[in-house]
Design a protein around this motif. Sequence first.
Motif, mmCIF file in Angstrom:
data_model
loop_
_atom_site.group_PDB
_atom_site.id
_atom_site.type_symbol
_atom_site.label_atom_id
_atom_site.label_comp_id
_atom_site.label_asym_id
_atom_site.label_seq_id
_atom_site.Cartn_x
_atom_site.Cartn_y
_atom_site.Cartn_z
ATOM 1 N N VAL A 257 4.526 -7.237 14.922
ATOM 2 C CA VAL A 257 4.224 -7.595 16.315
ATOM 3 C C VAL A 257 2.953 -6.886 16.784
ATOM 4 O O VAL A 257 2.074 -7.495 17.404
ATOM 5 N N LEU A 261 -0.607 -8.549 17.978
ATOM 6 C CA LEU A 261 -1.232 -8.295 19.277
ATOM 7 C C LEU A 261 -2.652 -7.754 19.123
ATOM 8 O O LEU A 261 -3.553 -8.126 19.883
ATOM 9 N N GLY A 264 -4.816 -10.610 18.279
ATOM 10 C CA GLY A 264 -5.041 -11.430 19.471
ATOM 11 C C GLY A 264 -6.076 -10.824 20.399
ATOM 12 O O GLY A 264 -6.908 -11.533 20.968
ATOM 13 N N LEU A 265 -6.034 -9.490 20.545
ATOM 14 C CA LEU A 265 -7.042 -8.819 21.365
ATOM 15 C C LEU A 265 -8.431 -8.975 20.770
ATOM 16 O O LEU A 265 -9.411 -9.242 21.494
#
Length: 274
Positions: A257, A261, A264-265
């Motif tokens: 996870v 993330l 994604g950033l």
Amino acid sequence: MNAPPPTGAFVSQAHKPAPGTRRQAGRPRVRRLLLGVIGLLALVGLWWIGTDVLAAPGSFVRRFSPMPAFASLADLLVQSDLLIHVAVSLKRILVGLAFALAIGVPVGMAVGTFGALEAATTPAFQFLRMISPLSWMPIAVMVFGVGDSPIYFLLTFAAVWPILLSTAAGVRQLDPRFTQLARSLAATRWEMLSRVIFPGIIGHILTGVRLAIGILWIVLVPCEMLGVSAGLGYFVLDTRDRLAYSELMATVLLIGVLGFLLDGLARALCRRWS
């Protein structure tokens, strides 16, 4: 006769989006999001089938079932010091990435600018890039000792190559007319760097950063098994030693996870500045 509407009215009406256009533009995003959720649910379903359906009753594989893992993850986030290990790992990622940027960006700009330097360094860089960072682990421990220092070295070594090579590619792809125009306006070296070259390669640098983050996150966990007392890699070993298999799988889930993330950033930064 009625007076014609001002010209600005036509302009404002022409620039107004048609009714429903914004709604239609958002539909592909929602559809893509739903498909992504379905894919993740399918992955969890395959995990459940492998551990709870296909595995024989009483099998060791059943200890890695998804339901106990999700329950353990919720308990760990509330009752344990797992968040401290997460913070330590993220700090190491940031430090390793900072060192890689401090080395990779200036070296990449120099390599992309000077052809002779590129010809002299490319074989060596390609040779070093293909050496697994984990193969340096024994040497790093012998040189830097046990602790954070060998981890920072290994993370920097892993992350510097995509940043360096992406930066060099960005410099080579700059439109030479921009630099010629800056020279004709008597721009100083600092103005050339800060206002022409760096803004022109920021997209390439961020692409290298995104690739580097993916490599860093993969290398981090085994690096944190070098005798440190905190971090996600340490916590994985700790759960194994305690035979807490549901907690082990919960930690693996959390690693996935957090990596998702972080990527994604990085993608958001690439879209913002590219």
